[in-house]
Design a protein around this motif. Structure first.
Motif, PDB file in Angstrom:
ATOM      1  N   ARG A 167     -17.922  15.598 -55.490  1.00 28.70           N
ATOM      2  CA  ARG A 167     -18.306  16.211 -56.721  1.00 28.70           C
ATOM      3  C   ARG A 167     -19.523  15.772 -56.973  1.00 28.70           C
ATOM      4  O   ARG A 167     -20.242  14.762 -56.616  1.00 28.70           O
ATOM      5  CB  ARG A 167     -17.361  15.807 -57.856  1.00 28.70           C
ATOM      6  CG  ARG A 167     -15.943  16.600 -57.499  1.00 28.70           C
ATOM      7  CD  ARG A 167     -14.964  15.988 -58.312  1.00 28.70           C
ATOM      8  NE  ARG A 167     -15.026  16.596 -59.873  1.00 28.70           N
ATOM      9  CZ  ARG A 167     -14.734  17.881 -60.379  1.00 28.70           C
ATOM     10  NH1 ARG A 167     -14.205  18.705 -59.328  1.00 28.70           N
ATOM     11  NH2 ARG A 167     -14.748  18.243 -61.720  1.00 28.70           N
ATOM     12  N   ASP A 224     -14.970  12.930 -52.456  1.00 32.43           N
ATOM     13  CA  ASP A 224     -14.291  12.938 -53.802  1.00 32.43           C
ATOM     14  C   ASP A 224     -13.704  11.659 -54.044  1.00 32.43           C
ATOM     15  O   ASP A 224     -13.535  11.248 -55.238  1.00 32.43           O
ATOM     16  CB  ASP A 224     -13.381  14.066 -53.871  1.00 32.43           C
ATOM     17  CG  ASP A 224     -13.990  15.460 -54.061  1.00 32.43           C
ATOM     18  OD1 ASP A 224     -13.260  16.580 -53.798  1.00 32.43           O
ATOM     19  OD2 ASP A 224     -14.952  15.261 -54.470  1.00 32.43           O
ATOM     20  N   SER A 275     -16.966  20.734 -58.267  1.00 29.96           N
ATOM     21  CA  SER A 275     -16.845  20.281 -56.976  1.00 29.96           C
ATOM     22  C   SER A 275     -18.004  21.147 -55.914  1.00 29.96           C
ATOM     23  O   SER A 275     -18.581  21.643 -56.670  1.00 29.96           O
ATOM     24  CB  SER A 275     -15.423  20.738 -56.428  1.00 29.96           C
ATOM     25  OG  SER A 275     -15.485  22.510 -56.716  1.00 29.96           O
TER      26      SER A 275
END
Length: 119
Positions: A33, A102, A52
């Motif tokens: 992200r 992430d 994202s």
């Protein structure tokens, strides 16, 4: 290593708008992200918004929800923050940041761009 460069900051009156840009160089954005943070004078850095890699799952701080919009254009290696209905309380240095994956912490950052909102 990805390098991030913010632009688009400046001085605006309350109620006005600004669009910040965050350009990645060196290599493309990693798959994690990307987000925006801000730091006002005398305060700690706070989360503003995140998105994202695919452009989905936007998240916003309650203080900016409904006024700010995060987006990205991976073809241009650039992320944006559209800021509307600005308030003096939005005055801060705004930073873009990214995660390599992430699951990683926010591990690469830009140098920041100043946003000043006058009343």
């Amino acid at each position: 290593q990805v390098q991030l460069v913010e632009s688009g900051g400046g001085l605006v009156q309350a109620g006005g708008s600004l669009r910040l840009s965050c350009a990645a160089s060196g290599r493309t954005f990693s798959s994690g992200r990307n987000g925006w943070f801000r730091q006002a004078p005398g305060k700690g850095r706070e989360f503003v918004a995140a998105i994202s890699w695919s452009g989905g799952n936007p998240a916003y701080a309650n203080s900016v929800k409904g006024r700010f919009t995060i987006s990205r254009d991976n073809a241009k290696n650039t992320m944006y923050l559209q800021m509307n209905s600005l308030k003096p309380g939005d005055t801060a240095v705004y930073y873009c940041a990214g995660k390599t994956r992430d699951v990683d912490p926010w591990d690469y950052w830009g140098q920041g761009t100043q946003v000043t909102v006058s009343s």
